[in-house]
Every structure is written in structure tokens, then in C-alpha cells.
Design a protein around this motif. Structure first.
Motif, PDB file in Angstrom:
ATOM      1  N   ASP A   1      10.519 -29.725  -0.487  1.00 61.49           N
ATOM      2  CA  ASP A   1      11.213 -30.950  -0.877  1.00 61.49           C
ATOM      3  C   ASP A   1      10.330 -32.144  -1.209  1.00 61.49           C
ATOM      4  N   ASP A   2       9.027 -32.127  -0.841  1.00 63.87           N
ATOM      5  CA  ASP A   2       8.313 -33.399  -0.980  1.00 63.87           C
ATOM      6  C   ASP A   2       6.840 -33.222  -1.356  1.00 63.87           C
ATOM      7  N   ILE A   3       6.125 -34.325  -1.373  1.00 66.39           N
ATOM      8  CA  ILE A   3       4.777 -34.403  -1.932  1.00 66.39           C
ATOM      9  C   ILE A   3       3.805 -33.459  -1.241  1.00 66.39           C
TER      10      ILE A   3
ATOM     11  N   ASP B   1       4.166 -30.682  -0.166  1.00 66.69           N
ATOM     12  CA  ASP B   1       4.448 -29.282  -0.487  1.00 66.69           C
ATOM     13  C   ASP B   1       3.897 -28.850  -1.842  1.00 66.69           C
ATOM     14  N   ILE B   2       3.472 -29.802  -2.649  1.00 65.93           N
ATOM     15  CA  ILE B   2       3.137 -29.490  -4.037  1.00 65.93           C
ATOM     16  C   ILE B   2       1.953 -28.548  -4.164  1.00 65.93           C
ATOM     17  N   SER B   3       0.947 -28.700  -3.299  1.00 72.02           N
ATOM     18  CA  SER B   3      -0.241 -27.841  -3.430  1.00 72.02           C
ATOM     19  C   SER B   3       0.143 -26.372  -3.325  1.00 72.02           C
ATOM     20  N   LEU B   4       1.114 -26.049  -2.476  1.00 71.10           N
ATOM     21  CA  LEU B   4       1.582 -24.664  -2.353  1.00 71.10           C
ATOM     22  C   LEU B   4       2.535 -24.298  -3.473  1.00 71.10           C
ATOM     23  N   ALA B   5       3.432 -25.216  -3.820  1.00 71.09           N
ATOM     24  CA  ALA B   5       4.408 -24.938  -4.886  1.00 71.09           C
ATOM     25  C   ALA B   5       3.716 -24.609  -6.215  1.00 71.09           C
ATOM     26  N   LYS B   6       2.571 -25.220  -6.462  1.00 67.06           N
ATOM     27  CA  LYS B   6       1.836 -24.982  -7.711  1.00 67.06           C
ATOM     28  C   LYS B   6       1.357 -23.540  -7.851  1.00 67.06           C
ATOM     29  N   GLU B   7       1.205 -22.848  -6.719  1.00 66.48           N
ATOM     30  CA  GLU B   7       0.529 -21.556  -6.737  1.00 66.48           C
ATOM     31  C   GLU B   7       1.447 -20.346  -6.635  1.00 66.48           C
ATOM     32  N   VAL B   8       2.678 -20.539  -6.178  1.00 70.09           N
ATOM     33  CA  VAL B   8       3.508 -19.382  -5.831  1.00 70.09           C
ATOM     34  C   VAL B   8       4.355 -18.897  -7.000  1.00 70.09           C
TER      35      VAL B   8
ATOM     36  N   VAL C   1      14.396 -28.787  -3.065  1.00 71.96           N
ATOM     37  CA  VAL C   1      15.598 -29.417  -2.544  1.00 71.96           C
ATOM     38  C   VAL C   1      15.743 -30.787  -3.200  1.00 71.96           C
ATOM     39  N   GLY C   2      16.857 -30.991  -3.889  1.00 76.39           N
ATOM     40  CA  GLY C   2      17.078 -32.240  -4.591  1.00 76.39           C
ATOM     41  C   GLY C   2      17.631 -33.323  -3.671  1.00 76.39           C
ATOM     42  N   ARG C   3      17.395 -34.572  -4.032  1.00 74.59           N
ATOM     43  CA  ARG C   3      17.999 -35.703  -3.316  1.00 74.59           C
ATOM     44  C   ARG C   3      18.028 -36.890  -4.258  1.00 74.59           C
ATOM     45  N   THR C   4      19.001 -37.752  -4.067  1.00 75.06           N
ATOM     46  CA  THR C   4      19.184 -38.886  -4.977  1.00 75.06           C
ATOM     47  C   THR C   4      18.173 -39.991  -4.737  1.00 75.06           C
ATOM     48  N   GLY C   5      17.540 -40.000  -3.559  1.00 79.06           N
ATOM     49  CA  GLY C   5      16.651 -41.113  -3.219  1.00 79.06           C
ATOM     50  C   GLY C   5      15.288 -41.073  -3.870  1.00 79.06           C
ATOM     51  N   SER C   6      14.919 -39.962  -4.501  1.00 79.10           N
ATOM     52  CA  SER C   6      13.587 -39.871  -5.117  1.00 79.10           C
ATOM     53  C   SER C   6      13.670 -39.275  -6.519  1.00 79.10           C
ATOM     54  N   PRO C   7      14.381 -39.955  -7.427  1.00 81.11           N
ATOM     55  CA  PRO C   7      14.562 -39.400  -8.770  1.00 81.11           C
ATOM     56  C   PRO C   7      13.267 -39.277  -9.551  1.00 81.11           C
ATOM     57  N   LEU C   8      12.310 -40.191  -9.345  1.00 87.72           N
ATOM     58  CA  LEU C   8      11.045 -40.098 -10.073  1.00 87.72           C
ATOM     59  C   LEU C   8      10.232 -38.891  -9.621  1.00 87.72           C
ATOM     60  N   PHE C   9      10.235 -38.627  -8.320  1.00 84.81           N
ATOM     61  CA  PHE C   9       9.501 -37.471  -7.828  1.00 84.81           C
ATOM     62  C   PHE C   9      10.154 -36.179  -8.321  1.00 84.81           C
ATOM     63  N   THR C  10      11.462 -36.139  -8.323  1.00 79.10           N
ATOM     64  CA  THR C  10      12.159 -34.963  -8.834  1.00 79.10           C
ATOM     65  C   THR C  10      11.804 -34.726 -10.297  1.00 79.10           C
ATOM     66  N   GLU C  11      11.778 -35.792 -11.075  1.00 80.25           N
ATOM     67  CA  GLU C  11      11.415 -35.676 -12.488  1.00 80.25           C
ATOM     68  C   GLU C  11       9.953 -35.262 -12.641  1.00 80.25           C
ATOM     69  N   TYR C  12       9.093 -35.770 -11.775  1.00 82.14           N
ATOM     70  CA  TYR C  12       7.669 -35.407 -11.788  1.00 82.14           C
ATOM     71  C   TYR C  12       7.505 -33.898 -11.599  1.00 82.14           C
ATOM     72  N   CYS C  13       8.203 -33.343 -10.632  1.00 85.51           N
ATOM     73  CA  CYS C  13       8.119 -31.905 -10.375  1.00 85.51           C
ATOM     74  C   CYS C  13       8.690 -31.101 -11.529  1.00 85.51           C
ATOM     75  N   ARG C  14       9.772 -31.592 -12.082  1.00 86.68           N
ATOM     76  CA  ARG C  14      10.380 -30.892 -13.216  1.00 86.68           C
ATOM     77  C   ARG C  14       9.463 -30.888 -14.426  1.00 86.68           C
ATOM     78  N   MET C  15       8.893 -32.039 -14.737  1.00 86.43           N
ATOM     79  CA  MET C  15       8.049 -32.170 -15.922  1.00 86.43           C
ATOM     80  C   MET C  15       6.728 -31.407 -15.783  1.00 86.43           C
ATOM     81  N   ASN C  16       6.218 -31.308 -14.565  1.00 86.72           N
ATOM     82  CA  ASN C  16       4.948 -30.621 -14.348  1.00 86.72           C
ATOM     83  C   ASN C  16       5.108 -29.134 -14.035  1.00 86.72           C
ATOM     84  N   GLY C  17       6.343 -28.657 -14.032  1.00 87.84           N
ATOM     85  CA  GLY C  17       6.570 -27.239 -13.811  1.00 87.84           C
ATOM     86  C   GLY C  17       6.346 -26.785 -12.389  1.00 87.84           C
TER      87      GLY C  17
END
Length: 233
Positions: free
Chosen positions: A129-131, A133-140, A146-162
């Protein structure tokens, strides 16, 4: 198609479902973050970092679905940056393979997982769900965010960066993990089968649950670059 039900609930298939299915067919291991995934990430109070039995059933059905798919129970672990007593107790109850805790750079768990199970990064489904976790998410091999309304920029960041293949319509406090389990079982075309066999407690589920309940949960505390066996219970 059934995946439209998830879209109606706010779920986003960043990776098209047909391509995501191919990724899911290669999965042999399940790794879950804890805070913000099984709960809203709130600390303090009489029961910090709780879990929901709705999500618990979802994880069990997900493991059973992969048992039907591959003939073996997927390696299943929690990786958390904190000391979460609820996670420790629940993982033991559910016979997870491992809980890896106090992990601040989560990609570091990959060699340990490989050593324990022989499973490679591309064979892992990670729910996060959060920052941190990204180092692992990039590799798997498959990433469920997990989405949430409170961090739309981070959600978009993850979406745009794959960094996410699917973003849940539900937050961690509202059974996002159950949503993840249903999406995966839906795409694998195993949903009805897992439910039917669980309800009937037929031979396949009885075999699965016996094998699952024989799994001893191992605990590892991260200290620097090392993972030290350390049972916190």
C-alpha cells in the motif's frame, strides 16, 4: 465479464486482465504487507494493527485456489516494517510460512524467500500500500496495490511507473485483501470451484487444509542486511 464487477467497485486493472492472468499463472508465492493492507494503518489503542476475518477467509481461499491450480500450497508470508503482535498471532493461526518483521527495505527479503522456498521474484504476488513497499513491488511478478482516497498522487505515481498491476477499490480498512483474493481467483477461473469445494469440504479441500495446518510459521527479525530467526510470541 466478471472483472467488470471489480471496476464498478472502483478497482483499476492497470495491467489488462488478459496479461495479468498470464502473470498470475506463474505465481508460486504470496507476500503481504501488513499495516494499511489488512487494516487502515492506524497505530495505538487497545488493538493496534488488527485484521478482519473477511480478509482471513479471502487469503485462505486464495491459497486453496492456487493449491487447485498448481497442486501445492503457495509459499505465504507477511513482510512488515514494524513489530505487529496481531500479525504474528494471525500468521501462526493461519499457518503462514513466515513473518519477516522490522524490514525497512523490503526488497531485501527476496534472497531469504528464495533460500526458504526456491521461489524467484517473478513468481511472487505482492500486496502492498505505501512508499516503503515500492522496492519490492518493482521486482516481483504481480503487484496488487491497496487503493485509498487520501493519497491520489502516490496512487498515480505507482500507476504511471508500472509498480501496480491492479489497484483495489477498497481501502485496507474495508477488506481490500478480500478484493485481491477474489480478483485473482476470478482471473484464474477458480472462484466458483474454491467456494464450492470449501462449502462441501470435499476431498481436495480436506487435503489442502491438512497440508496447510502442518506448516510451521517461522519468524525473522531484520537487522541491517541480516535476517535473524526470532520468535516474538
Amino acid at each position: 465479464m466478471r472483472e467488470e464487477l471489480f471496476k464498478e467497485g472502483g478497482g483499476v486493472f492497470v495491467t489488462p486482465s488478459s496479461s495479468l492472468l498470464q502473470q498470475l499463472q506463474n505465481i508460486k508465492g504470496l507476500i503481504f504487507d501488513w499495516d494499511g493492507v489488512f487494516n487502515g494503518g492506524v497505530k495505538g489503542g487497545p488493538m493496534p494493527s488488527p485484521f478482519s476475518e473477511v480478509d482471513s477467509m479471502g487469503v485462505n481461499m486464495l491459497r486453496f485456489g492456487y493449491f487447485l491450480e498448481n497442486g501445492e500450497i503457495p509459499f505465504t508470508a507477511i513482510v512488515t516494517g514494524e513489530f505487529n503482535e496481531a500479525a504474528f498471532k494471525w500468521a501462526k493461526r493461519e499457518h503462514f510460512d513466515a513473518v519477516l518483521y522490522l524490514v525497512k527495505d523490503k526488497v531485501k527479503v527476496l534472497p531469504l524467500v528464495d533460500n526458504m522456498s526456491g521461489i524467484k521474484a517473478e513468481e511472487i504476488l505482492f500486496t502492498f500500500d505505501d512508499i516503503l513497499d515500492i522496492s519490492l513491488a518493482k521486482e516481483v511478478g504481480a503487484r496488487f496495490m491497496v487503493g485509498r482516497t487520501g493519497s491520489p498522487l502516490f496512487t498515480e505515481y505507482c500507476r504511471m511507473n508500472g509498480y501496480a498491476d491492479y489497484i483495489t477499490g477498497n481501502a485496507g480498512s474495508n477488506n481490500a485483501v478480500r478484493e485481491v483474493s477474489e480478483v485473482v481467483l476470478c482471473l484464474l477461473d477458480r472462484f466458483d470451484e474454491t467456494i464450492d469445494k470449501r462449502v462441501a469440504f470435499d476431498g481436495a479441500y480436506a487435503t489442502y487444509i491438512k497440508k496447510r495446518n502442518e506448516i510451521p510459521t517461522k519468524y525473522f527479525k531484520n537487522e541491517g542486511s541480516e535476517f535473524i530467526p526470532s520468535d516474538p510470541l
